[in-house]
Write a protein that holds these residues in place. Structure first.
Motif, PDB file in Angstrom:
ATOM      1  N   UNK A   1     -18.419  14.111 -42.650  1.00  0.00           N
ATOM      2  CA  UNK A   1     -19.633  13.571 -42.033  1.00  0.00           C
ATOM      3  C   UNK A   1     -19.504  13.358 -40.524  1.00  0.00           C
ATOM      4  N   UNK A   2     -18.338  13.637 -39.957  1.00  0.00           N
ATOM      5  CA  UNK A   2     -18.106  13.397 -38.526  1.00  0.00           C
ATOM      6  C   UNK A   2     -18.931  14.353 -37.668  1.00  0.00           C
ATOM      7  N   UNK A   3     -19.385  13.840 -36.544  1.00  0.00           N
ATOM      8  CA  UNK A   3     -20.081  14.667 -35.559  1.00  0.00           C
ATOM      9  C   UNK A   3     -19.114  15.012 -34.434  1.00  0.00           C
ATOM     10  N   UNK A   4     -19.521  15.926 -33.587  1.00  0.00           N
ATOM     11  CA  UNK A   4     -18.703  16.275 -32.421  1.00  0.00           C
ATOM     12  C   UNK A   4     -18.512  15.038 -31.536  1.00  0.00           C
ATOM     13  N   UNK A   5     -19.560  14.227 -31.383  1.00  0.00           N
ATOM     14  CA  UNK A   5     -19.480  13.007 -30.580  1.00  0.00           C
ATOM     15  C   UNK A   5     -18.515  12.007 -31.203  1.00  0.00           C
ATOM     16  N   UNK A   6     -18.543  11.864 -32.522  1.00  0.00           N
ATOM     17  CA  UNK A   6     -17.590  10.979 -33.207  1.00  0.00           C
ATOM     18  C   UNK A   6     -16.159  11.388 -32.876  1.00  0.00           C
ATOM     19  N   UNK A   7     -15.904  12.672 -32.972  1.00  0.00           N
ATOM     20  CA  UNK A   7     -14.550  13.167 -32.720  1.00  0.00           C
ATOM     21  C   UNK A   7     -14.174  13.015 -31.251  1.00  0.00           C
ATOM     22  N   UNK A   8     -15.108  13.266 -30.346  1.00  0.00           N
ATOM     23  CA  UNK A   8     -14.848  13.080 -28.917  1.00  0.00           C
ATOM     24  C   UNK A   8     -14.461  11.633 -28.641  1.00  0.00           C
ATOM     25  N   UNK A   9     -15.228  10.684 -29.162  1.00  0.00           N
ATOM     26  CA  UNK A   9     -14.929   9.262 -28.950  1.00  0.00           C
ATOM     27  C   UNK A   9     -13.570   8.886 -29.522  1.00  0.00           C
ATOM     28  N   UNK A  10     -13.253   9.392 -30.711  1.00  0.00           N
ATOM     29  CA  UNK A  10     -11.955   9.131 -31.335  1.00  0.00           C
ATOM     30  C   UNK A  10     -10.824   9.701 -30.472  1.00  0.00           C
ATOM     31  N   UNK A  11     -10.984  10.937 -30.030  1.00  0.00           N
ATOM     32  CA  UNK A  11      -9.932  11.584 -29.235  1.00  0.00           C
ATOM     33  C   UNK A  11      -9.779  10.931 -27.864  1.00  0.00           C
ATOM     34  N   UNK A  12     -10.883  10.461 -27.293  1.00  0.00           N
ATOM     35  CA  UNK A  12     -10.804   9.759 -26.013  1.00  0.00           C
ATOM     36  C   UNK A  12     -10.019   8.450 -26.172  1.00  0.00           C
ATOM     37  N   UNK A  13     -10.224   7.743 -27.272  1.00  0.00           N
ATOM     38  CA  UNK A  13      -9.476   6.506 -27.538  1.00  0.00           C
ATOM     39  C   UNK A  13      -8.002   6.810 -27.777  1.00  0.00           C
ATOM     40  N   UNK A  14      -7.714   7.885 -28.512  1.00  0.00           N
ATOM     41  CA  UNK A  14      -6.329   8.282 -28.737  1.00  0.00           C
ATOM     42  C   UNK A  14      -5.651   8.694 -27.429  1.00  0.00           C
TER      43      UNK A  14
ATOM     44  N   UNK B   1     -11.111   6.830 -17.647  1.00  0.00           N
ATOM     45  CA  UNK B   1     -11.221   7.792 -16.553  1.00  0.00           C
ATOM     46  C   UNK B   1     -12.329   8.803 -16.785  1.00  0.00           C
ATOM     47  N   UNK B   2     -12.359   9.792 -15.922  1.00  0.00           N
ATOM     48  CA  UNK B   2     -13.364  10.854 -15.967  1.00  0.00           C
ATOM     49  C   UNK B   2     -12.806  12.029 -16.768  1.00  0.00           C
ATOM     50  N   UNK B   3     -13.597  12.531 -17.697  1.00  0.00           N
ATOM     51  CA  UNK B   3     -13.183  13.692 -18.490  1.00  0.00           C
ATOM     52  C   UNK B   3     -13.341  14.942 -17.633  1.00  0.00           C
ATOM     53  N   UNK B   4     -12.230  15.641 -17.425  1.00  0.00           N
ATOM     54  CA  UNK B   4     -12.256  16.886 -16.669  1.00  0.00           C
ATOM     55  C   UNK B   4     -12.454  18.087 -17.582  1.00  0.00           C
ATOM     56  N   UNK B   5     -11.956  17.970 -18.811  1.00  0.00           N
ATOM     57  CA  UNK B   5     -12.045  19.089 -19.745  1.00  0.00           C
ATOM     58  C   UNK B   5     -12.012  18.572 -21.171  1.00  0.00           C
ATOM     59  N   UNK B   6     -12.866  19.125 -22.018  1.00  0.00           N
ATOM     60  CA  UNK B   6     -12.838  18.835 -23.458  1.00  0.00           C
ATOM     61  C   UNK B   6     -13.157  20.121 -24.199  1.00  0.00           C
ATOM     62  N   UNK B   7     -12.270  20.469 -25.111  1.00  0.00           N
ATOM     63  CA  UNK B   7     -12.480  21.651 -25.938  1.00  0.00           C
ATOM     64  C   UNK B   7     -12.148  21.283 -27.372  1.00  0.00           C
ATOM     65  N   UNK B   8     -13.003  21.677 -28.293  1.00  0.00           N
ATOM     66  CA  UNK B   8     -12.802  21.461 -29.722  1.00  0.00           C
ATOM     67  C   UNK B   8     -13.230  22.737 -30.427  1.00  0.00           C
ATOM     68  N   UNK B   9     -12.284  23.381 -31.091  1.00  0.00           N
ATOM     69  CA  UNK B   9     -12.544  24.669 -31.728  1.00  0.00           C
ATOM     70  C   UNK B   9     -11.939  24.686 -33.122  1.00  0.00           C
ATOM     71  N   UNK B  10     -12.497  25.492 -34.016  1.00  0.00           N
ATOM     72  CA  UNK B  10     -11.835  25.689 -35.308  1.00  0.00           C
ATOM     73  C   UNK B  10     -10.412  26.212 -35.074  1.00  0.00           C
ATOM     74  N   UNK B  11      -9.475  25.730 -35.828  1.00  0.00           N
ATOM     75  CA  UNK B  11      -8.064  26.072 -35.641  1.00  0.00           C
ATOM     76  C   UNK B  11      -7.718  27.328 -36.456  1.00  0.00           C
ATOM     77  N   UNK B  12      -8.333  28.407 -36.084  1.00  0.00           N
ATOM     78  CA  UNK B  12      -8.046  29.690 -36.741  1.00  0.00           C
ATOM     79  C   UNK B  12      -8.252  30.816 -35.744  1.00  0.00           C
ATOM     80  N   UNK B  13      -7.615  31.926 -35.996  1.00  0.00           N
ATOM     81  CA  UNK B  13      -7.780  33.099 -35.110  1.00  0.00           C
ATOM     82  C   UNK B  13      -8.779  34.052 -35.705  1.00  0.00           C
TER      83      UNK B  13
END
Length: 71
Positions: free
Chosen positions: A35-48, A59-71
């Motif tokens: 049920x997680x959204x991209x925003x949920x994950x962004x907030x979680x990763x920013x806290x981590x 601080x200021x986010x310079x870069x954020x990338x979230x992709x499926x972990x597959x080739x």
């Protein structure tokens, strides 16, 4: 190979300090809840990121990338 999360992320944050700037990149893999959204994950990763690199907290986010972990 070890078990990895379903998504790979890269998050770079910069924050001014008394001596210039603190910049840190946090990356890895994660499996979000269905049920997680991209925003949920962004907030979680920013806290981590802040937990791993306290000098860059709020601080200021310079870069954020979230992709499926597959080739």
């Amino acid at each position: 190979m070890s078990q990895q999360g379903t998504h790979h992320f890269v998050l770079t944050i910069q924050r001014p300090t008394a001596n210039g700037f603190a910049v840190a990149t946090y990356h890895g893999d994660v499996t979000p809840s269905p049920s997680a959204t991209r925003m949920d994950l962004f907030n979680y990763l920013q806290a981590e990121h802040a937990r791993h690199y306290p000098d860059t907290a709020n601080g200021v986010v310079l870069h954020f990338s979230l992709e499926p972990n597959q080739l």
